[in-house]
Design a protein around this motif. Structure first.
Motif, short mmCIF file in Angstrom:
data_model
loop_
_atom_site.label_atom_id
_atom_site.label_comp_id
_atom_site.label_asym_id
_atom_site.label_seq_id
_atom_site.Cartn_x
_atom_site.Cartn_y
_atom_site.Cartn_z
N PRO A 1 29.00 -6.53 129.47
CA PRO A 1 29.44 -5.23 128.96
C PRO A 1 28.64 -4.81 127.73
CG PRO A 1 31.33 -6.64 129.46
CD PRO A 1 30.11 -7.50 129.57
N GLN A 2 28.34 -3.53 127.67
CA GLN A 2 27.57 -2.97 126.55
C GLN A 2 28.38 -1.95 125.76
OE1 GLN A 2 24.30 -4.00 125.93
NE2 GLN A 2 24.75 -5.48 127.55
N ARG A 3 29.36 -1.33 126.40
CA ARG A 3 30.12 -0.27 125.77
C ARG A 3 31.59 -0.72 125.68
NH1 ARG A 3 27.43 4.31 125.33
NH2 ARG A 3 29.33 5.59 125.25
N ILE A 4 31.94 -1.25 124.53
CA ILE A 4 33.25 -1.88 124.36
C ILE A 4 34.17 -1.00 123.53
CG2 ILE A 4 34.46 -3.92 123.45
CD1 ILE A 4 30.84 -4.37 123.89
N VAL A 5 35.41 -0.88 123.99
CA VAL A 5 36.45 -0.22 123.22
C VAL A 5 37.47 -1.27 122.82
CG1 VAL A 5 38.40 1.39 123.32
CG2 VAL A 5 36.19 2.07 124.26
N ALA A 6 37.73 -1.40 121.52
CA ALA A 6 38.69 -2.37 120.98
C ALA A 6 39.93 -1.62 120.50
CB ALA A 6 38.07 -3.17 119.85
N LEU A 7 41.07 -1.96 121.07
CA LEU A 7 42.31 -1.25 120.76
C LEU A 7 43.17 -1.98 119.74
CD1 LEU A 7 43.27 -0.09 124.37
CD2 LEU A 7 41.94 1.12 122.62
N GLU A 8 42.65 -3.06 119.18
CA GLU A 8 43.36 -3.78 118.12
C GLU A 8 42.33 -4.25 117.11
OE1 GLU A 8 45.98 -5.50 115.63
OE2 GLU A 8 46.50 -4.20 117.32
#
Length: 340
Positions: free
Chosen positions: A68-75
């Motif tokens: 993965p190159q495009r990471i969304v972190a929700l915490e």
């Protein structure tokens, strides 16, 4: 108070959806030409870039193809993990809050997009970022897991093990290694953990040289609750206590029951039982309950650690629910405070 309660219920910047690390979406023709060139040069394409792996997490299994190159972190914890590995996520939940409350030695890039609150992230914004990986906290996204999974492969973790299932520290390290493996950053993770061990060793040596490892500590987060003072006193299964154990210190607080989130909620009346310990606290300057409500409180002023000046402020941005960078900050700052 609402902000503080939201922290453990788990625990808007601008930005461009453009990925500074490169996008994984290439044309089929382009990919074939690149592969042909590699084969002509005698080089096989990287297995990591093409293989599909099945990653286990608390809500099941997720298949991830490539890196993965495009990471969304929700915490914030998982945003910290990704940042520690040298990667800027394309999206982080509540960037302003993380910058305010979480003291780590890595800055969030100006290109990172705020995707809303941790408890209620904005699905539309997340979708627009075209992520290829979403990382979230069970308490916050379990109810909408399927919706997140339709946007991108989604990994969900729970930093609060049940009784008999380990402690928060072991879970933090395990999750950090899992994220590093998914992102093909194993070497970087080993370096981060090696640096953390070095920080522990230096802090422990400093405390031992000063003869400060014999006296136990108590660690509490303090805040106002309808103008009354509430303390969250850390228990042995908490991440924060395990960090301080790594530098040779011992927790004085032993709760009557298991506390899954790693703290006992009480008031100033619980502190006399801990008064012979060194008192470490996490208190906001905007809600300084010691200088305000407790300043003339006879129970507080009568405590041994108050009379003997053994009260130590870790600061309002000492986030006790973080990752390896936060652990490094807590260990070094505690040693510095106790020995100054």
């Amino acid at each position: 108070m609402l902000v503080i309660l939201a922290f453990v219920a788990a625990g808007c910047g601008g930005g461009s959806p453009t990925n500074s690390g490169g996008t994984p979406n290439e044309s089929t023709a382009g990919g074939q030409n690149e592969q042909k060139q590699e084969q002509e040069a005698g080089n096989e394409p990287s297995n990591t870039e093409s293989q599909t792996r099945t990653i286990q997490h608390v809500l099941g299994e997720t298949e991830i193809t490539g890196v993965p190159q495009r990471i969304v972190a929700l915490e914030w914890l998982y945003a910290e993990d990704v940042l520690a590995l040298g990667i800027q996520p394309v999206g982080i939940a509540d960037i302003e809050g993380m910058n305010t409350w979480v003291d780590i030695p890595v800055e969030i890039g100006s290109e990172v997009t705020d995707v809303g609150m941790r408890q209620e992230p904005n699905l539309e914004i997340i979708t627009s970022l075209q992520p290829d990986l979403i990382i979230g906290l069970k308490n916050n996204i379990e109810a909408h897991y399927e919706a997140f999974s339709k946007i991108a492969p989604t990994l969900v973790f729970d930093p609060y093990p049940a009784e008999g299932q380990g402690d928060q520290y072991d879970e933090m390290i395990s999750t950090f290694k899992t994220i590093a493996d998914v992102l093909d950053k194993q070497d970087e993770a080993e370096q981060v953990l090696s640096d953390l061990d070095q920080t522990y060793a230096e802090a422990k040596a400093k405390l031992e040289a000063a003869g400060l490892t014999e006296r136990p500590f108590a660690l509490a987060m303090g805040y106002s609750n309808q103008n009354a003072v509430t303390f969250r006193i850390s228990t042995d299964n908490s991440l924060a206590v395990k960090i301080l154990e790594h530098i040779g210190l011992t927790n004085a607080h032993q709760p009557e029951q298991f506390e899954v989130y790693g703290f006992t909620t009480s008031d100033v009346e619980a502190l006399p039982a801990l008064q012979d310990a060194n008192f470490l606290h996490i208190i906001q300057e905007s809600d300084n309950v010691i200088e305000n409500q407790l300043k003339d409180n006879p129970v507080w002023t009568g405590l041994n650690f108050v009379k003997e000046d053994r009260v130590y402020a870790l600061g309002g941005d000492m986030w006790p629910y973080g990752g390896p960078l936060g652990a490094q900050t807590m260990a070094s700052k505690t040693a510095e405070l106790l020995t100054q």
